[in-house]
Design a protein around this motif. Sequence first.
Motif, PDB file in Angstrom:
ATOM      1  N   ALA A 106      40.823   5.783  36.779  1.00 20.51           N
ATOM      2  CA  ALA A 106      41.820   4.808  36.543  1.00 20.51           C
ATOM      3  C   ALA A 106      41.159   3.537  36.805  1.00 20.51           C
ATOM      4  CB  ALA A 106      43.065   4.847  37.153  1.00 20.51           C
ATOM      5  N   ALA A 107      40.577   3.235  37.737  1.00 22.77           N
ATOM      6  CA  ALA A 107      39.757   1.896  37.955  1.00 22.77           C
ATOM      7  C   ALA A 107      38.945   1.412  36.696  1.00 22.77           C
ATOM      8  CB  ALA A 107      38.806   1.916  39.032  1.00 22.77           C
ATOM      9  N   PHE A 131      48.796  -3.434  43.085  1.00 18.09           N
ATOM     10  CA  PHE A 131      47.628  -3.012  43.549  1.00 18.09           C
ATOM     11  C   PHE A 131      46.484  -3.986  43.617  1.00 18.09           C
ATOM     12  CE2 PHE A 131      43.769   0.081  42.266  1.00 18.09           C
ATOM     13  CZ  PHE A 131      43.499   0.442  43.489  1.00 18.09           C
ATOM     14  N   ASP A 176      52.840  -0.126  36.641  1.00 15.46           N
ATOM     15  CA  ASP A 176      52.244   0.838  37.449  1.00 15.46           C
ATOM     16  C   ASP A 176      53.476   1.720  38.097  1.00 15.46           C
ATOM     17  OD1 ASP A 176      50.917   2.308  39.606  1.00 15.46           O
ATOM     18  OD2 ASP A 176      50.983   0.431  40.848  1.00 15.46           O
ATOM     19  N   ASN A 180      52.392   2.253  43.164  1.00 17.88           N
ATOM     20  CA  ASN A 180      51.711   1.716  44.455  1.00 17.88           C
ATOM     21  C   ASN A 180      51.678   0.401  44.458  1.00 17.88           C
ATOM     22  OD1 ASN A 180      49.981   1.371  46.465  1.00 17.88           O
ATOM     23  ND2 ASN A 180      47.798   1.828  45.119  1.00 17.88           N
ATOM     24  N   ASP A 220      49.192   1.584  33.818  1.00 14.47           N
ATOM     25  CA  ASP A 220      48.249   2.482  34.788  1.00 14.47           C
ATOM     26  C   ASP A 220      49.068   3.663  35.521  1.00 14.47           C
ATOM     27  OD1 ASP A 220      46.090   2.764  36.599  1.00 14.47           O
ATOM     28  OD2 ASP A 220      46.840   1.423  38.038  1.00 14.47           O
ATOM     29  N   TYR A 223      49.840   8.135  39.344  1.00 15.72           N
ATOM     30  CA  TYR A 223      50.711   8.896  40.082  1.00 15.72           C
ATOM     31  C   TYR A 223      51.780   9.580  39.192  1.00 15.72           C
ATOM     32  CZ  TYR A 223      48.508   6.023  43.542  1.00 15.72           C
ATOM     33  OH  TYR A 223      47.577   5.407  44.468  1.00 15.72           O
ATOM     34  N   SER A 247      44.387   9.039  35.472  1.00 16.80           N
ATOM     35  CA  SER A 247      43.399   9.657  36.487  1.00 16.80           C
ATOM     36  C   SER A 247      43.448  10.986  37.041  1.00 16.80           C
ATOM     37  CB  SER A 247      43.191   8.625  37.433  1.00 16.80           C
ATOM     38  OG  SER A 247      42.411   8.880  38.696  1.00 16.80           O
ATOM     39  N   LYS A 250      44.734  11.612  41.902  1.00 10.64           N
ATOM     40  CA  LYS A 250      45.809  11.841  42.656  1.00 10.64           C
ATOM     41  C   LYS A 250      46.315  13.263  42.145  1.00 10.64           C
ATOM     42  CE  LYS A 250      45.070   7.751  43.876  1.00 10.64           C
ATOM     43  NZ  LYS A 250      44.779   7.094  44.991  1.00 10.64           N
ATOM     44  N   TYR A 337      53.418   6.496  48.716  1.00 10.04           N
ATOM     45  CA  TYR A 337      53.279   5.422  49.664  1.00 10.04           C
ATOM     46  C   TYR A 337      54.919   4.949  49.909  1.00 10.04           C
ATOM     47  CZ  TYR A 337      48.998   4.900  47.423  1.00 10.04           C
ATOM     48  OH  TYR A 337      47.810   5.302  46.903  1.00 10.04           O
TER      49      TYR A 337
HETATM   50  N1  PLP Z   1      45.679   2.261  39.796  1.00 11.17           N
HETATM   51  C1  PLP Z   1      46.414   2.294  41.033  1.00 11.17           C
HETATM   52  C2  PLP Z   1      47.544   1.717  40.922  1.00 11.17           C
HETATM   53  C3  PLP Z   1      45.685   2.954  42.191  1.00 11.17           C
HETATM   54  O1  PLP Z   1      46.588   3.257  43.374  1.00 11.17           O
HETATM   55  C4  PLP Z   1      44.469   3.564  42.342  1.00 11.17           C
HETATM   56  C5  PLP Z   1      44.022   4.095  43.404  1.00 11.17           C
HETATM   57  O2  PLP Z   1      44.681   4.292  44.505  1.00 11.17           O
HETATM   58  C6  PLP Z   1      43.716   3.198  41.055  1.00 11.17           C
HETATM   59  C7  PLP Z   1      44.222   2.530  39.899  1.00 11.17           C
HETATM   60  C8  PLP Z   1      42.411   3.757  40.969  1.00 11.17           C
HETATM   61  O3  PLP Z   1      42.247   5.212  40.742  1.00 11.17           O
HETATM   62  P1  PLP Z   1      40.875   5.826  40.488  1.00 11.17           P
HETATM   63  O4  PLP Z   1      40.593   6.563  41.840  1.00 11.17           O
HETATM   64  O5  PLP Z   1      41.481   6.930  39.490  1.00 11.17           O
HETATM   65  O6  PLP Z   1      40.034   4.882  39.786  1.00 11.17           O
END
Ligand code: PLP
Length: 398
Positions: A106-107, A131, A176, A180, A220, A223, A247, A250, A337
Amino acid sequence: MLNETMYAYGVESSVIREIFTYANERKAQIGAERVFDFSLGNPSVPAPDAVRASIERSLAELTPAELHGYTPAPGLPAAREAVAASLNRRFGTAYTAADVLMTVGAAASVSCTLHAVTCPGDEVIVIAPFFPEYRVWIEMAGATCIEVPAHQETFQVDVEAIRRAITPRTAAIIIDSPNNPTGVVYPRAVLEELAAVLEAVNRTRAAELGHPQPIVLISDEPYREIAYGVEVPWIPALYEHTVVCYSYSKSLSLPGERVGWVLVPQVSEGARRVMAAVAGAARALGYVCAPALFQRVVADCADVPSDVAAYARNRDMLTRALARFGYTYVEPDGAFYLWVRALEDDAEAFCERARAFELLPVPSNSFGVTGWVRVGYCVDASVIECSLPAWEQLAQTY
Ligand code: PLP
């Protein structure tokens, strides 16, 4: 010449990672079982058996070039097709492989999308608390991060505040959900309200500028699968200009393997241009392709369910105990969380005091708000169980 911005990102690192590093040092000093590290979103639930089976099958059956070779830049057709088919089954859509681009988690999904849909000087709205890496990725794209506070107490999206924050420079909004750091899930009605606001802005822009430049909603969703009996609405069905960033970090407990995707439904010429720009950003940022072995895992496991039960048990154990000890928190409907109110205004001072009891939550300052802490309960249940006396003793010091 050294790039001072990159240098600063490198030496400062994230508060979450600093706490994680401290936790590991402390574990080496006093024993792992005596340190209660709630910092990182590293799932304790093992990856499903189907993941191992897929890897073993690849190892047994593929040629070396298939196993370790580059894949096409947007991903293996089998992985993209499996993602599209899985979404179609779940959401009644008609996506094809062309709507999906495989990424390095996801990053990468979010940072490629930000590079694709913003130009230097544009603004991107985030909902605080957020985040922390969003700010880094937005600024890397040359855009400005605009923080819009969520509703206090509920931490739901404040649609009216977003409406007020939108300017002619607003290119995108990142949401998101499940969230998170707060664990809230945005309900359908709120998302519909947000979509209506964005559509109204887009209509005005089209009328005034002649060239419609719709605001992109970047959803995003790492989760998405971790929700406790509530609906997590499918956002592209509510707002056309949505880019979904997903992604398996998780959902399949594969954070170190770096695999995910971007979905841009190819419903218009504008959407096709956005997808091409996401692919261009992945190229420009040097991602080349997502990991080949784990794209095959995705092809095999796109429909494998996440083990949410373990997180639900952790959530229940933690929330019941903290309520008993007098803490207040936001009831989490998803993610893993717990968003707990610090027992003093200064969350960093509260976390400092918690350290004396070997408790390591993350202060809310790094998420863009004050007075709260994030407790990541994706840990083994024994960590939560053993930490409970420490939470009680910490509360008694106030
Ligand atoms: N976006 C959110 C809200 C996250 O919490 C995270 C990772 O904790 C990411 C993106 C990045 O996730 P990834 O490991 O898929 O790059």
